[in-house]
Write a protein that holds these residues in place. Structure first.
Motif, short mmCIF file in Angstrom:
data_model
loop_
_atom_site.label_atom_id
_atom_site.label_comp_id
_atom_site.label_asym_id
_atom_site.label_seq_id
_atom_site.Cartn_x
_atom_site.Cartn_y
_atom_site.Cartn_z
N ALA B 216 0.61 -1.11 0.20
CA ALA B 216 -0.01 -0.37 -0.08
C ALA B 216 1.21 1.65 -0.13
N PRO B 660 -1.55 -2.63 5.58
CA PRO B 660 -3.03 -1.84 5.61
C PRO B 660 -3.94 -3.52 6.92
N ARG B 677 -3.34 6.23 1.77
CA ARG B 677 -3.86 4.40 0.87
C ARG B 677 -5.23 4.88 0.44
N VAL B 679 -8.16 2.96 -0.67
CA VAL B 679 -9.39 1.69 0.17
C VAL B 679 -10.56 1.45 -0.46
N PRO B 681 -13.47 0.01 0.39
CA PRO B 681 -14.11 -1.16 1.60
C PRO B 681 -15.71 -1.23 0.28
N THR B 809 -6.51 -3.64 -1.42
CA THR B 809 -5.99 -2.18 -0.44
C THR B 809 -4.78 -1.20 -1.89
N ASN B 856 -10.04 -0.16 7.18
CA ASN B 856 -10.61 1.23 6.22
C ASN B 856 -10.65 2.32 7.03
N ARG B 858 -8.75 5.70 7.45
CA ARG B 858 -7.49 5.87 7.57
C ARG B 858 -6.33 6.26 8.31
#
Lengths: 334, 874, 188
Positions: B216, B660, B677, B679, B681, B809, B856, B858
């Motif tokens: 990531a 992650p 990064r 994400v 989800p 990710t 997720n 951050r």
């Protein structure tokens, strides 16, 4: 008669002007990366069938197991701990101090015990992963060749040993004649695939079924001045090919070089003309005892014992004849 | 390298025999480790700590190559007063926006020499205008000008050198031991080896593959190595550098002449809606005419490309048909496209020699995505799993999909292989090598060239006569390539177009010999500027085959390397600032005073007559602005960037974050994982809770994925070949003896590996080649998984796919997924069959309390409260 | 059948030559004596490049009657010096593997099986579907009114064994069609 094994010198001379110098492989396992390119290049060139059950063999990254009818180059993978590495180094050191011919010229071997140029012997690693590509030894005194009753096996003009598949009748005598367990009779039928559906699509006809099979030293490449497929493809030159004299020489140099670096575990296999097969056409630089790689420590050509057995047989036969004669004489008197 | 690039490794073997020291740093002990001088195992994903500690070691022990660093890097450049480091902000850089997880990069800028203002991106008036990384192409970020403030004494606390020192100060051997699991002894060996082997007389090289990129923050892994190599003076010199060992025959070519959403050929960016509405705004964003180096001529490269594509329809009046190019609105990478598939927003998908059902991360999500398509075209050699998932994929077995419910139409079109067509591959060192055709393709098999040319012809036929302006780009496209009797277009004709030619003038129709001949006035055309010269003099230079044994080590007459047949980039740096070789031993390219030219063993990567002492006019821009000692000619200031003021979105310096999914808390900062990064989800992409959060213990182990010598990526070119399939017939996992004993795994028995995405089974290899490590005081077990197998009925061998375990990710710079370190649970025995498999995965998810948000988040440090005391002890 | 001259009778040869033990020249069959490499009757040998990893090893491809008969390393290559790894060494099988599918196959919606399809018809069907998807998902502007002139209706993902010339045409054609979701293994 000193020996019933083949007189390789005269075999070579028999080729007259066609005779070449004896060829050999030098397989330096210290730079083998276990990529198995030799296995594949061999199979591709020789059209050998896929082997095995397509299941993990349980032997590190080795899934072909051993040399056989369909696999003529085989890469062994050996995982070793520190204890085993120390033993290998110690056993190699003993060979050096014994001045064994298999570990190179004494002058160089002597230097190996101590470090030169300030190079200390390397710390013994905690772990190592040995890789080595095995192949038919193309022995100086080849058991398979000696026992072959049909003349299918022969000594080529390159000093190598080859089966003529058009002559071989599949009797299998040679299988017992090989002290390395290399030569094997190829099974009939088709190669099995893992599942039924694959069987239909990937089923492969076996060439030369029912005959004895082993490395040909790529005879069909040698006649054209080419390098055998395994040596040609080897990425790191772990497999070297050339005149046997040169191969022995570079093998001795390499082992001396490793000894100078403190790697006393390095030793040669097959370079000794006084071993049980008179030395081999496939020389190996090993980093441990031969058994570790699945090689017999002291291979002997079975026919080496034949003269002695022959003498005994002659004696026995003589005795028998004498006995028969006596019986005739005695019987005649009756 | 021995494992995945065996033939390339011959040079390493040879070097080692000549005395080179080979050190292999890798979580697993591979065939490379077996022949290396030392293998150093590290925890997957902890590389920046190791590399950062090496940087710190070099700086604190004064082992940096002073003359090189002072002259050739931006060590002396002064950074904005506004810049704040992760050391100040507990793991964040200044400019973070917690709303969307992005950085405003203006505080990372250089200070201007003319005042206190900073040197920004050209054309960027506000921070909203600042470009996203996918908009840069790979040309590197531009600067509005190159007149920057420097402190040649390197003492100014805001100069890059001092910033660097402070940034890496806590990256110590002890931190390495605690974070990577590498002993101080091993670290010292490594540090001594590379520093003793760098300098005037010697160089050290780093090679890497996707073990660095697939994280990531993968781009930052490589940045760390780049900083180290610059400090040691190993860039642009023979035997030095950072060598990307790319994994596929022409994956380099696939980037140069890209089939990538964000790039046009030659690393020109795809235009972005709003930012690049006009040709001028587009060109301004690539390179300012006032910056140094060759990107300042991007206008000529771009307009030549437009002329190559649209010929006479590209005119000065219509901005050379710039509007024919479609525009981006953010990222449209393969994973964003996958999300659109699952939302039923995509109708059709072409898979061209690619097997995402096995080879892409989160395989289940890939297969589910394809089941939402209206149509799918698979072009390949064999019936790979991506062509057959609708009848024999894992989801058919679990009952999640039923064949008779799947609406997707699937076309399988057989492809021609490398012997059945001519064309060029670009290998990992930018060497473009031509392949000659040996035979014609069998049955229906076609080359991509043939198929796409034919498809294009039919699209144009169908649209012929259309008055719709949307159809103009297709109808005006130059598409009349000569074909042979089978309808196969002439690949050399395509190569000639890529090379470029004079559209008008005395040399009309003649090929260009160098990109310096490209013009921004429409008088030249060329499909990929960096490849110009490959067809110089109407000769296919990539087909040159002068045997290597008849040439010196540069082998300049074997094939052709971009750019300009240059074999070593930035090779001006192989000479000292005065133009003399750093040493006789390492001489490569140097200044010939008599000839007043650069000369040597390679094509000099520098204006050939620019003397070492040349100093540009203050107002100069482009190549003319390069001083005689500015070797990094593609950088906007001509210097190697220790600190990157622009171009990276997650920080101007590399900083260690945990992957992650990591069972370890970040020992360096409160910020656990890369805050920038990408994400993704979603219910099909659940993540494990990262360290120290409840539920993390359900997935306590780390797994990493990798390749084996005997196979090729997703197996499409190896599992269908009996000779390769037999060599590695079954999926396996590799574990340490300690771990096997702990959970009761049997040698060569079976294990089930469970992640939040899926569960797979594998044969168990118990081996000391995998090490359990002590990280931050606890034992951490790593599970190694080769990823070549897939579930299907067509290959010689099949098996569960490691990629099914991976979540998605992405690295924010390059949108590559992290697939080298993630969390899992391991149980002895085979996995359940049918719906029970889904249940097993679901049970663990529930135990861990997973939601779509899990993993997720951050930000893991309190926002707005910069902490005085950084975490971790020093 | 070729006639064996009396001179070639094994026993005569054994005496004629010095191969007294009959384990060398004397026992060679005609086939053995006429051995030649199977590449010797190839009608073409071309220089190629290995299609697996990015080292870019040189290959020599031997073909006879429009069929590849052998592939081995090209000693002329300064990169590979004639060597190949197991994958490169297996590439003849890549060409000739029984696992290769050389005919077009088509799977209709909801169908349980493949069916065969004419290549020409397949390309027509794909062209039709592409144009339909392109129109259906066409976008002239983004939400702010900026021009985008693109379609989001179809996407592509390519492997990294696609020639430069091929990638060039793919990018050129799809971009002209307005597609932006064009991706490659190089992202992965």
């Amino acid at each position: 008669m000193e020996s019933l094994t083949e007189d390789t010198q005269r075999s070579a001379e028999a080729y007259a002007e066609r005779a070449g110098s004896r060829k050999a492989f030098f397989t330096d396992t210290s730079i083998c990366i276990g990529c198995k390119a030799c296995e594949v290049a061999c199979k591709e060139w020789n059209r050998n069938p896929q082997d095995g059950d397509l299941e993990v063999l349980g032997s590190s990254y080795d899934n072909t197991g051993a040399l056989g009818a369909n696999t003529w180059r085989h890469v062994a993978f050996v995982e070793q701990d520190q204890d085993r590495i120390e033993k290998a180094r110690e056993s190699g050191r003993k060979l050096v101090s014994l001045g064994m011919p298999r570990v190179g010229p004494p002058a160089q071997a002597g230097a190996a015990a101590g470090a030169q140029d300030g190079t200390a012997p390397p710390d013994t690693a905690e772990f190592r992963w040995l890789m080595s590509s095995d192949v038919c030894k193309h022995c100086t005194h080849a058991g398979c060749l000696d026992v072959c009753p049909t003349g299918a096996l022969f000594r080529t003009e390159y000093g190598t040993v080859k089966v003529q598949e058009d002559i071989c009748n599949g009797c299998g005598t040679c299988v017992g004649g090989c002290p390395f367990g290399v030569i094997e009779r190829r099974d009939e039928g088709i190669i099995r695939a893992k599942t039924e559906r694959a069987q239909s699509k990937y089923a492969q006809e076996i060439p030369n079924e029912g005959t004895a099979n082993k490395c040909t030293f790529c005879y069909d490449r040698l006649v054209d001045g080419q390098t055998p497929a395994c040596a040609q493809t080897c990425p790191t030159t772990s497999i070297k090919f050339g005149d046997r004299e040169d191969m022995v020489e570079s093998a001795r140099q390499r082992v001396a070089e490793l000894h100078q670096q403190g790697m006393t575990e390095a030793r040669l296999y097959g370079a000794n003309p006084n071993d049980g097969v008179g030395g081999t056409g496939s020389i190996f630089l090993l980093l441990d005892e031969p058994e570790v790689y699945g090689l017999p420590p002291d291979p002997r050509v079975p026919t080496k014992d034949l003269p002695r057995m022959y003498q005994r047989a002659v004696l026995a036969a003589g005795g028998m004849l004498a006995a028969v004669g006596v019986s005739f004489v005695l019987g005649g008197r009756r | 390298m021995a494992e995945c690039h065996p033939v390339g490794f011959q040079w390493v073997t040879e070097a080692k025999q000549r005395g080179a020291r080979i050190i292999h740093v890798d979580p697993r002990f591979t065939r490379t480790s077996a022949v290396a001088d030392r293998h150093i195992a590290l925890r997957a994903g902890s590389d920046i700590v190791l590399l950062g500690a090496l940087i710190n070691y070099v700086l604190t022990h004064d082992l940096w190559f002073e003359e090189y660093v002072r002259a050739y890097t931006n060590a002396a450049t002064i950074i904005s007063e506004e810049y704040q480091d992760p050391e100040d902000l507990n793991g964040l850089f200044s400019g973070y926006n917690p709303e969307d997880g992005t950085y405003d990069k203006s505080t990372w800028s250089y200070q201007s020499a003319t005042g206190r203002e900073t040197v920004g991106e050209p054309g960027a008036e506000t921070e909203d205008d600042a470009a996203e990384p996918h908009e840069f192409g790979a040309g590197g970020p531009p600067l509005s000008h190159a007149n920057v403030r420097r402190d040649e004494t390197l003492q100014d606390p805001r100069c890059v050198f001092q910033v660097l020192k402070r940034h890496f100060a806590r990256y110590t051997p002890e931190m390495v031991e605690q974070t990577c699991g590498i002993s101080v002894d091993d670290f010292t060996y490594l540090a001594n080896s590379i520093t003793e082997n760098s300098g005037r007389e010697r160089t050290t090289a780093f090679t890497y593959a996707v073990g660095w990129t697939q994280h990531a923050q993968g781009a930052q892994f490589i940045r760390t190595a780049a900083i180290l190599q610059l400090l040691l003076g190993n860039m642009g010199r023979p035997g030095g550098g950072i060598i990307a060992l790319r994994g596929h025959a022409t994956i380099q070519g696939c980037t140069d002449i890209p089939t990538l959403f964000n790039l046009l050929p030659g690393y020109l960016p795809m235009p972005e809606a709003g930012q690049h509405n006009t040709l001028q705004t587009y060109l301004d964003s690539i390179g300012s005419k006032k910056q140094k180096g060759f990107w300042a001529n991007a206008d000529a490269y771009t307009i030549s490309l437009l002329k190559a594509w649209w010929g006479d329809a590209a005119t000065q009046e219509n901005d050379f048909a710039y509007d024919y190019l479609p525009r981006l609105t953010g990222a449209h990478g393969t994973y964003q496209t996958l999300e659109r598939m699952l939302r039923d927003e995509l109708d059709g998908y072409f898979l061209i020699g690619q097997n995402p059902a096995v080879g892409s991360a989160n395989g289940r999500m890939q297969r589910l995505g394809m089941s939402h398509l209206k149509w799918l075209v698979v072009r390949d050699f064999s019936l790979i799993e991506s062509a057959t998932w609708w009848k024999d994929g894992p989801e058919i077995h679990t009952g999640e999909l039923r064949t008779e419910d799947i609406e997707t139409e699937v076309f399988f079109l057989p492809a021609a292989n490398h012997t059945e067509k001519a064309g060029s591959f670009t290998q990992t060192q930018r060497l473009v090598q031509w392949r000659h055709q040996a035979v014609t393709p069998p049955d229906d098999a076609q080359s991509e060239l043939h198929f796409f040319h034919e498809l294009g012809k039919r699209l144009r036929q169908r649209l012929a006569g259309s008055q719709d302006s949307r159809d103009r780009p297709l109808l005006d496209l130059t598409w009349d390539y000569p074909t042979d009797a089978h309808g196969e277009p002439d690949p050399e004709a395509v190569l000639a177009e890529i090379n470029g030619f004079h559209v008008s003038g005395p040399d009309q129709g003649e090929p260009l010999s160098t990109f310096n001949e490209m013009r921004a006035d429409g008088s030249t055309a060329g499909g990929c500027w960096i490849y110009t010269g490959i067809y110089a003099d109407r000769v296919n230079q990539s087909a040159r085959r002068k045997p290597g044994q008849e040439q010196d080590e540069t082998a300049a007459e074997w094939a052709w390397a971009w750019p300009a047949n240059r074999r070593l980039l930035y090779n001006r740096a192989s000479a000292d600032p005065q133009g003399r070789p750093w040493s006789e031993r390492k001489k490569y390219v140097w200044w010939d005073d008599e000839q007043q030219r650069w000369t040597g063993k390679d094509v000099p990567d520098f204006p050939v007559d620019r003397a070492p002492d040349a100093r540009p006019e203050p107002d100069a821009g482009g190549p003319a602005a390069l001083a005689g000692d500015d070797p990094f000619i593609m950088q906007a200031d001509g210097k190697g960037w220790l600190f990157a003021p622009h171009g990276l979105v997650d920080g101007p310096l590399p900083t260690h974050y945990e992957p992650p999914e990591s069972p370890i808390g970040n020992p360096l900062y409160g910020q656990q994982s890369n805050p920038a990064r990408i994400v993704l989800p979603g219910k099909d992409n659940l993540l494990a809770p990262s360290a120290l959060q409840p539920g993390s213990e359900i997935y306590p182990h780390i797994f990493t994925t990798y390749r084996l010598t005997e196979h090729h990526t997703a197996g499409g070119m190896s599992r269908f070949l009996p000779y390769l399939a037999e060599l590695q017939p079954e999926m396996f996992c590799e574990v340490s003896p300690e771990f096997a004993a702990e959970i009761g795994l049997e040698a060569y028995g079976w294990a089930t590996i469970i992640s939040p995405r899926s569960a797979i089974e594998a044969r168990v290899f118990i081996t000391e080649r995998v090490t359990s490590l002590t990280i931050a005081g606890r034992r951490v077990h790593q599970v190694g998984l080769p990823y070549h197998w897939g579930v299907g009925n067509e290959a010689v061998v099949e098996g569960d796919a490691a990629n099914d375990l991976l979540g998605l990710t992405l690295d924010p710079n390059v949108h590559i997924q992290g697939s080298k370190a993630a969390q899992c649970a391991v149980r002895p025995g085979r996995r359940p069959r049918g719906p029970e498999l889904t249940k097993l995965v679901e049970d663990l998810r529930q135990q861990a309390g997973l939601t779509v948000e899990t993993g997720n988040e951050r930000l893991t440090v309190p926002w707005g409260e910069p902490q005085d005391q950084p975490r971790g002890e020093q | 059948m070729t006639r064996i001259t009396p001179l070639e009778w094994p026993v005569i040869r054994q005496l004629r030559t010095r191969d007294s033990s009959g384990r060398g020249a004397a026992v060679t069959s005609k086939k053995t004596r006429e051995t030649s490499p199977r590449t010797s009757d190839a009608d073409t040998v071309v220089q190629s490049i290995c299609p697996y990893c990015a080292v870019g090893c040189g290959q020599k491809v031997y073909a006879k009657d429009n069929r590849v008969v052998h592939i081995e390393g090209d000693p002329d290559s300064p990169i590979s010096r004639g060597r190949l790894c197991p994958k490169g060494a297996a590439s003849e099988q890549l060409v000739n593997s029984a696992g290769r599918q050389t005919k077009v196959l088509y799977r209709a919606p909801r169908s349980r099986e493949w069916e065969s399809l004419d290549l020409d018809r397949a390309i027509d069907m794909i062209a039709d579907r592409l144009l339909t998807a392109r129109r259906k998902h066409w976008e002239d502007t983004d939400q702010h009114g900026n021009p985008v002139r693109r379609t989001m209706g179809f996407a592509s993902l390519g492997g990294a064994t696609i020639d430069n010339e091929e990638n060039y045409l793919i990018k050129k054609l799809f971009s002209a069609a307005g597609a932006v979701q064009i991706e490659n293994q190089a992202r992965i």
